[in-house]
Scaffold this motif. Structure first.
Motif, PDB file in Angstrom:
ATOM      1  N   GLN A 123       0.682  -1.207  -0.199  1.00 48.92           N
ATOM      2  CA  GLN A 123       0.053  -0.027   0.243  1.00 48.92           C
ATOM      3  C   GLN A 123       0.911   1.160   0.081  1.00 48.92           C
ATOM      4  O   GLN A 123       1.902   1.237   0.462  1.00 48.92           O
ATOM      5  CB  GLN A 123      -0.966   0.080   1.318  1.00 48.92           C
ATOM      6  CG  GLN A 123      -1.750  -1.360   1.334  1.00 48.92           C
ATOM      7  CD  GLN A 123      -2.428  -1.436   0.124  1.00 48.92           C
ATOM      8  OE1 GLN A 123      -3.043  -0.743  -0.391  1.00 48.92           O
ATOM      9  NE2 GLN A 123      -2.376  -2.902  -0.477  1.00 48.92           N
ATOM     10  N   ARG A 124       0.349   2.391  -0.600  1.00 47.33           N
ATOM     11  CA  ARG A 124       1.178   3.583  -0.218  1.00 47.33           C
ATOM     12  C   ARG A 124       0.392   4.111   0.986  1.00 47.33           C
ATOM     13  O   ARG A 124      -0.665   4.398   1.199  1.00 47.33           O
ATOM     14  CB  ARG A 124       0.498   4.609  -1.496  1.00 47.33           C
ATOM     15  CG  ARG A 124       1.058   5.919  -1.526  1.00 47.33           C
ATOM     16  CD  ARG A 124       0.887   6.695  -2.677  1.00 47.33           C
ATOM     17  NE  ARG A 124      -0.210   7.425  -2.462  1.00 47.33           N
ATOM     18  CZ  ARG A 124      -1.395   7.519  -2.933  1.00 47.33           C
ATOM     19  NH1 ARG A 124      -1.257   6.632  -4.264  1.00 47.33           N
ATOM     20  NH2 ARG A 124      -2.531   8.031  -2.856  1.00 47.33           N
ATOM     21  N   VAL A 125       1.452   4.650   1.760  1.00 45.68           N
ATOM     22  CA  VAL A 125       1.219   4.820   3.227  1.00 45.68           C
ATOM     23  C   VAL A 125       1.781   6.460   3.482  1.00 45.68           C
ATOM     24  O   VAL A 125       2.943   6.733   3.083  1.00 45.68           O
ATOM     25  CB  VAL A 125       1.767   3.739   4.318  1.00 45.68           C
ATOM     26  CG1 VAL A 125       1.566   4.125   5.845  1.00 45.68           C
ATOM     27  CG2 VAL A 125       0.945   2.586   4.035  1.00 45.68           C
ATOM     28  N   SER A 126       0.910   7.163   4.374  1.00 45.17           N
ATOM     29  CA  SER A 126       1.319   8.186   4.754  1.00 45.17           C
ATOM     30  C   SER A 126       1.091   8.320   6.296  1.00 45.17           C
ATOM     31  O   SER A 126       0.123   7.389   6.588  1.00 45.17           O
ATOM     32  CB  SER A 126       0.750   9.576   4.107  1.00 45.17           C
ATOM     33  OG  SER A 126       0.861   9.376   2.998  1.00 45.17           O
ATOM     34  N   VAL A 127       1.681   9.004   6.789  1.00 46.27           N
ATOM     35  CA  VAL A 127       1.768   8.996   8.402  1.00 46.27           C
ATOM     36  C   VAL A 127       1.829  10.599   8.962  1.00 46.27           C
ATOM     37  O   VAL A 127       2.573  11.492   8.345  1.00 46.27           O
ATOM     38  CB  VAL A 127       2.846   8.460   9.140  1.00 46.27           C
ATOM     39  CG1 VAL A 127       2.760   8.558  10.655  1.00 46.27           C
ATOM     40  CG2 VAL A 127       2.902   7.220   8.889  1.00 46.27           C
ATOM     41  N   THR A 128       0.529  11.044   9.842  1.00 46.69           N
ATOM     42  CA  THR A 128       0.396  12.650  10.135  1.00 46.69           C
ATOM     43  C   THR A 128       1.953  12.611  11.129  1.00 46.69           C
ATOM     44  O   THR A 128       2.316  11.753  11.621  1.00 46.69           O
ATOM     45  CB  THR A 128      -0.588  12.465  10.977  1.00 46.69           C
ATOM     46  OG1 THR A 128      -0.774  11.864  11.949  1.00 46.69           O
ATOM     47  CG2 THR A 128      -2.028  12.730  10.019  1.00 46.69           C
ATOM     48  N   LYS A 129       2.188  14.001  11.054  1.00 49.62           N
ATOM     49  CA  LYS A 129       3.503  14.287  11.491  1.00 49.62           C
ATOM     50  C   LYS A 129       3.567  14.410  12.995  1.00 49.62           C
ATOM     51  O   LYS A 129       4.527  14.288  13.784  1.00 49.62           O
ATOM     52  CB  LYS A 129       3.907  15.574  11.122  1.00 49.62           C
ATOM     53  CG  LYS A 129       3.340  16.764  11.450  1.00 49.62           C
ATOM     54  CD  LYS A 129       3.582  18.098  10.909  1.00 49.62           C
ATOM     55  CE  LYS A 129       2.875  19.311  11.366  1.00 49.62           C
ATOM     56  NZ  LYS A 129       3.375  20.478  10.801  1.00 49.62           N
ATOM     57  N   HIS A 130       2.324  14.450  13.768  1.00 41.29           N
ATOM     58  CA  HIS A 130       2.120  14.288  15.129  1.00 41.29           C
ATOM     59  C   HIS A 130       1.959  12.905  15.683  1.00 41.29           C
ATOM     60  O   HIS A 130       2.217  12.685  16.939  1.00 41.29           O
ATOM     61  CB  HIS A 130       0.936  15.183  15.521  1.00 41.29           C
ATOM     62  CG  HIS A 130      -0.283  14.556  15.137  1.00 41.29           C
ATOM     63  ND1 HIS A 130      -0.742  15.160  14.076  1.00 41.29           N
ATOM     64  CD2 HIS A 130      -1.047  13.647  15.791  1.00 41.29           C
ATOM     65  CE1 HIS A 130      -2.170  14.221  13.843  1.00 41.29           C
ATOM     66  NE2 HIS A 130      -2.125  13.419  14.897  1.00 41.29           N
ATOM     67  N   SER A 131       2.033  11.855  14.715  1.00 43.12           N
ATOM     68  CA  SER A 131       1.999  10.537  15.262  1.00 43.12           C
ATOM     69  C   SER A 131       3.427   9.977  15.581  1.00 43.12           C
ATOM     70  O   SER A 131       4.238   9.019  14.960  1.00 43.12           O
ATOM     71  CB  SER A 131       1.514   9.861  14.049  1.00 43.12           C
ATOM     72  OG  SER A 131       0.055   9.993  13.859  1.00 43.12           O
ATOM     73  N   LEU A 132       4.073  10.539  16.552  1.00 43.52           N
ATOM     74  CA  LEU A 132       5.436  10.240  16.864  1.00 43.52           C
ATOM     75  C   LEU A 132       5.815   8.865  17.326  1.00 43.52           C
ATOM     76  O   LEU A 132       6.905   8.513  16.748  1.00 43.52           O
ATOM     77  CB  LEU A 132       5.953  11.268  18.016  1.00 43.52           C
ATOM     78  CG  LEU A 132       5.771  12.877  17.543  1.00 43.52           C
ATOM     79  CD1 LEU A 132       6.276  13.522  19.092  1.00 43.52           C
ATOM     80  CD2 LEU A 132       6.578  13.111  16.592  1.00 43.52           C
ATOM     81  N   ASN A 133       4.901   7.957  17.828  1.00 44.25           N
ATOM     82  CA  ASN A 133       5.171   6.731  18.097  1.00 44.25           C
ATOM     83  C   ASN A 133       5.015   5.895  16.869  1.00 44.25           C
ATOM     84  O   ASN A 133       5.930   4.938  16.758  1.00 44.25           O
ATOM     85  CB  ASN A 133       4.432   6.330  19.236  1.00 44.25           C
ATOM     86  CG  ASN A 133       4.754   7.107  20.565  1.00 44.25           C
ATOM     87  OD1 ASN A 133       5.864   6.839  21.110  1.00 44.25           O
ATOM     88  ND2 ASN A 133       3.810   7.838  21.223  1.00 44.25           N
ATOM     89  N   ILE A 134       4.290   6.159  16.047  1.00 49.16           N
ATOM     90  CA  ILE A 134       4.005   5.298  14.879  1.00 49.16           C
ATOM     91  C   ILE A 134       5.386   5.665  14.073  1.00 49.16           C
ATOM     92  O   ILE A 134       6.034   4.406  13.511  1.00 49.16           O
ATOM     93  CB  ILE A 134       2.871   5.907  13.765  1.00 49.16           C
ATOM     94  CG1 ILE A 134       1.519   5.484  14.576  1.00 49.16           C
ATOM     95  CG2 ILE A 134       2.977   5.326  12.486  1.00 49.16           C
ATOM     96  CD1 ILE A 134       0.283   6.049  13.979  1.00 49.16           C
ATOM     97  N   LEU A 135       5.794   6.844  13.912  1.00 54.12           N
ATOM     98  CA  LEU A 135       7.167   7.074  13.230  1.00 54.12           C
ATOM     99  C   LEU A 135       8.384   6.474  13.843  1.00 54.12           C
ATOM    100  O   LEU A 135       9.149   6.002  12.968  1.00 54.12           O
ATOM    101  CB  LEU A 135       7.106   8.887  13.115  1.00 54.12           C
ATOM    102  CG  LEU A 135       6.115   9.373  12.125  1.00 54.12           C
ATOM    103  CD1 LEU A 135       6.317  10.880  12.416  1.00 54.12           C
ATOM    104  CD2 LEU A 135       6.434   8.943  10.706  1.00 54.12           C
ATOM    105  N   LYS A 136       8.340   6.571  15.096  1.00 51.20           N
ATOM    106  CA  LYS A 136       9.529   5.894  15.779  1.00 51.20           C
ATOM    107  C   LYS A 136       9.615   4.388  15.392  1.00 51.20           C
ATOM    108  O   LYS A 136      10.579   3.841  15.302  1.00 51.20           O
ATOM    109  CB  LYS A 136       9.385   6.068  17.311  1.00 51.20           C
ATOM    110  CG  LYS A 136      10.306   5.277  18.287  1.00 51.20           C
ATOM    111  CD  LYS A 136      10.152   5.807  19.728  1.00 51.20           C
ATOM    112  CE  LYS A 136      11.395   4.940  20.449  1.00 51.20           C
ATOM    113  NZ  LYS A 136      11.249   5.288  21.998  1.00 51.20           N
ATOM    114  N   GLU A 137       8.307   3.818  15.610  1.00 49.43           N
ATOM    115  CA  GLU A 137       8.227   2.243  15.253  1.00 49.43           C
ATOM    116  C   GLU A 137       8.687   2.032  13.907  1.00 49.43           C
ATOM    117  O   GLU A 137       9.140   1.022  13.602  1.00 49.43           O
ATOM    118  CB  GLU A 137       7.037   1.695  15.932  1.00 49.43           C
ATOM    119  CG  GLU A 137       6.448   1.574  17.383  1.00 49.43           C
ATOM    120  CD  GLU A 137       5.607   0.872  17.593  1.00 49.43           C
ATOM    121  OE1 GLU A 137       4.955   0.150  17.122  1.00 49.43           O
ATOM    122  OE2 GLU A 137       5.152   0.877  19.058  1.00 49.43           O
TER     123      GLU A 137
END
Length: 195
Positions: A123-137
């Motif tokens: 899938q093409r996936v984007s993450v909101t910039k305030h989702s810090l734990n998603i980004l860290k993981e």
């Protein structure tokens, strides 16, 4: 690393996710993924939106010591969507349903983790910039490496709570292909002169 793209390390499971400022108004909430935690692990809830042919992930909860009542209170104050949760906790799922949450457990079985990972990878996936734990993981979600440095097709068992929640929610969005009664097992396209 620029233009909202995240860098990729050797052995990283997910690649090429983009960071976005916020969820577009036209995006539609499709699911929540829920990975239960309490003392040693956090509870992770991820909202999954569909937008323009891809998915947007938004961190809702990443917190230790959340009771089922705490989880229900949080979800009841969010936009409504089906919650896909870790089926290893049927008692928690039942309790959340009694508290008014539209929730079901994911189907698990042999190979289900890798199948879910594979679907998310496609899938093409984007993450909101305030989702810090998603980004860290995301940055630290790696395949296991054996003692010889060879990558094994099995994810590491740490920094995986949001990643599991994402997999639970997105796995339920995978289209189900039904075989026709004439094509049990979907073999006809592979057999000449039978289809």
């Amino acid at each position: 690393y620029g233009l909202g793209q995240l860098g990729d390390a050797e052995g990283r499971i997910y690649k090429d996710w983009a960071i976005i400022d916020e969820i577009p108004h036209e995006a539609t909430l499709r699911r929540y993924g829920l990975d239960f935690g309490y003392t040693n692990d956090p509870t992770a809830i991820v909202a999954i939106y569909y937008y323009n042919g891809g998915y947007i992930l938004d961190e809702v909860v990443y917190q230790f010591r959340m009771t089922n009542k705490d989880i229900a209170d949080k979800l009841l104050n969010e936009p409504s969507a089906l919650v896909m949760a870790d089926s290893a906790e049927p008692k928690s799922i039942d309790e959340l349903a009694q508290l008014g949450i539209n929730i079901t457990g994911v189907t698990k079985g042999q190979g289900s983790v890798n199948q879910g990972i594979q679907y998310v990878q496609q899938q093409r996936v984007s993450v909101t910039k305030h989702s810090l734990n998603i980004l860290k993981e995301y940055r630290n979600y790696l395949w296991i490496t054996d003692k010889d440095g060879k990558i094994i097709n099995e994810p590491q068992e740490f920094l995986n709570h949001c990643m599991d929640a994402v997999r639970y929610g997105m796995e339920s969005l995978r289209p189900v292909v039904q075989a026709t009664s004439d094509d049990v097992g979907g073999v006809l396209p592979y057999l000449p002169n039978l289809g």
